[in-house]
Design a protein around this motif. Structure first.
Motif, mmCIF file in Angstrom:
data_model
loop_
_atom_site.group_PDB
_atom_site.id
_atom_site.type_symbol
_atom_site.label_atom_id
_atom_site.label_comp_id
_atom_site.label_asym_id
_atom_site.label_seq_id
_atom_site.Cartn_x
_atom_site.Cartn_y
_atom_site.Cartn_z
ATOM 1 N N LEU A 147 0.824 -1.214 0.000
ATOM 2 C CA LEU A 147 0.000 0.000 0.000
ATOM 3 C C LEU A 147 0.850 1.252 0.000
ATOM 4 O O LEU A 147 1.989 1.241 0.478
ATOM 5 N N GLU A 168 -1.654 8.530 0.435
ATOM 6 C CA GLU A 168 -1.385 9.972 0.384
ATOM 7 C C GLU A 168 -2.627 10.656 0.934
ATOM 8 O O GLU A 168 -3.702 10.527 0.360
ATOM 9 N N PRO A 193 6.107 2.824 1.254
ATOM 10 C CA PRO A 193 5.323 1.640 0.893
ATOM 11 C C PRO A 193 5.045 0.803 2.148
ATOM 12 O O PRO A 193 5.933 0.578 2.955
ATOM 13 N N LYS A 236 -0.256 6.623 -15.765
ATOM 14 C CA LYS A 236 0.965 7.138 -15.134
ATOM 15 C C LYS A 236 2.163 6.334 -15.570
ATOM 16 O O LYS A 236 3.156 6.224 -14.869
#
Ligand code: ADP
Ligand code: MG
Ligand code: ZN
Length: 502
Positions: free
Chosen positions: A23, A26, A179, A289
């Motif tokens: 995971l 933000e 992470p 992205k």
């Protein structure tokens, strides 16, 4: 936007058996400063569109930003509360991109020089403690808000769009985790617990009103899967603007099932942002992205660097609230709940609600009962967070006080909740307007008791014969007639009196 077929999903249990989720969270926190990040405009939520703007936050030529000292102070306190190092020097950076709700065509943010780095927080899920590394917390400004008018509600297919710049320039702190590994099947729950804990922390710091439903705390949830036993991370997706704790958990579960199916089929996850759809419970493709966007970051030339002195940082450290773990430990002891009961309160995101209700004079057990029972059920029905219910802890305390005073019983109290939640006023006003008070007046009760005895001669006979336990049936009949509003204790006394049984 995606078109065509729905993606196939792998069963969740199978997905986490074969793949290890990683995971990255933000979280954007809108600060509750009186004025914006770089100008003197007010920040209050809900003002008429475009009434809280000035040349600076509208990006008019020649206007110059000035840093809000209070926002820097909040950023430092947040950084410290997250166990971060506060840098002794940092700068703002321009992040260049075009979007209609961003009037300058760049956002003032921080890039490679954030104010706070390298912290950690601990969260507990199902009795296990997970340490979540904090990579950075940085300052930036919010954008305005676009509304796409049309049936889709999104820019695609909209008839036209309108923009409100009131939010443009409101101070934000973005908190980015390292992470997060090793959470396995509990990954979505760990993410939820982390966001919930951040929210509690921001509230305790008094830096934000952290209302997720109003967007003052928003989460972008990154997740990737790697086959069990492998070290390199998989390709991640970033689901944007997930606006409730429940959605954080649901969106991640969905992504794990979706990515699991792709990997199972030998495919490759597309690195992209995704949109979460609360109503259908799915994510859809957003921006790709695969190549890093080029924001052409450069140091903001209109602002001086921020260089907090060690003395100032230490002064702010002294203003930190009790850390969440110590706070919880103290409450757990004071409330005397079992570990399980306490964990349920936290799991329901109700810690601060129960706490505030207790502070308003209710016993911990009663506060817990209402929030985790009656109110949790209603929140679930309405598909909102507990705290988004239109009822405050002091109101819950007032309802319990009415129960304690014998004005209403538990059943009537539920109707008082109905009234308060429907916006009919304070608990006292609802009791009055809906006529909910318990009747303990002997003349009214006596008549109902007489009718119950008359209607149930066989039961009455049993009681006369000494079988006092049979009184329950008559009490029930009186209650039914009086719509639950009879004082049950007094009814019982009257029945026994009339039938000569003590
Ligand atoms: P972006 O600019 O794409 O938003 P950030 O570095 O701001 O990137 O945030 C990415 C988040 O995802 C961070 O929390 C980071 O720790 C996390 N992350 C990075 N790589 C992975 C990965 N492969 N899988 C899951 N999370 C990741
Ligand atoms: Mg980011
Ligand atoms: Zn302004």
């Amino acid at each position: 936007m995606t078109t065509g077929t729905m993606p196939s999903l792998l069963d969740y249990d199978e997905a986490v058996e074969r793949y290890d989720p990683v995971l990255g969270l933000e979280v954007h926190v809108e600060l509750s400063t009186v004025t914006k990040m770089f100008c003197g405009c007010p920040t209050e939520f809900g003002a008429p569109p475009n009434t809280q703007v000035c040349p600076v936050c509208l990006g008019l030529p020649g206007s110059l930003p000035v840093v809000n000292g209070k926002a820097v102070e909040s950023a430092i306190r947040i950084g410290l509360a997250l166990g971060c190092d506060i840098v002794d020097w940092c700068r703002f950076a321009r992040k260049n991109y075009f979007y209609p709700d961003m009037p300058k065509n760049y956002q003032i943010s921080q890039y490679d020089e954030p104010i706070a780095v390298n912290g950690e927080v601990e969260v507990e899920v199902e009795g296990r403690t997970y340490t979540i590394g904090i990579e950075r917390a940085h300052m930036e400004e919010d954008t305005g808000k676009s509304t796409h008018v049309g049936t889709s509600g999104r820019i695609h297919g909209a008839d036209y769009s309108i923009v409100d710049y009131n939010r443009a320039g409101i101070p934000l702190i973005e908190i980015v985790t390292k992470p997060i590994e090793g959470t396995g099947a509990l990954a979505p729950q760990v993410a939820r617990a982390y966001v919930s804990q951040l929210r509690d922390l921001m509230r305790a710091l008094g830096v934000s009103d952290v209302r997720m439903e109003q967007g003052s705390l928003r989460c972008d949830a990154n997740v990737s899967l790697r086959p069990q036993g492998e070290t390199p991370y998989g390709l991640r997706t970033e689901t944007k603007n997930v606006n409730s704790l429940r959605s954080v958990e649901r969106a991640l579960r969905y992504e794990i099932c979706r990515q699991g199916a792709i990997l199972d089929a030998g495919g490759k996850v597309t690195q992209e942002t995704r949109h979460w759809h609360e109503d259908t419970g799915i994510t859809t493709s957003g921006r790709s992205k695969e190549e890093a966007e080029d924001y052409r970051y450069f140091p903001e030339p209109d602002l001086v660097p921020v260089a907090p002195s060690p003395e100032w940082v230490e002064e702010l450290r002294a203003t930190l609230p009790e850390p969440p773990s110590a706070h919880r430990k103290r409450l757990a002891e004071a409330w005397g709940f079992t570990e399980m009961e306490f964990r349920d309160v936290i799991g329901a995101g109700a810690l601060h609600l129960v706490e505030a209700t207790v502070e308003a004079g209710t016993t911990p057990a009663a506060a817990r009962k209402w929030w985790l029972g009656e109110l949790a059920r209603r929140a679930k029905e309405a598909e909102v967070e507990l705290e988004a219910l239109p009822i405050t802890p002091p109101q819950v305390a007032a309802i319990q006080a009415l129960v304690d005073a014998g004005t209403v019983n538990d059943k009537l109290a539920r109707e008082v909740f109905d009234g308060v939640l429907a916006g009919e006023g304070t608990p006292e006003e609802v009791v009055k307007a809906r006529g909910l008070a318990v009747v303990s007046d002997d003349s009214a009760l006596g008549a109902a008791v007489d009718r119950a005895i008359e209607a149930n001669p066989d039961v009455a006979e049993k009681i006369r014969g000494g079988k006092v336990a049979a009184a329950g049936a008559l009490i029930g009949a009186v209650m039914k007639e009086m719509r639950g509003q009879a004082d049950a204790g007094r009814v019982r006394e009257l029945i026994l009196e009339r039938l000569g049984a003590e």
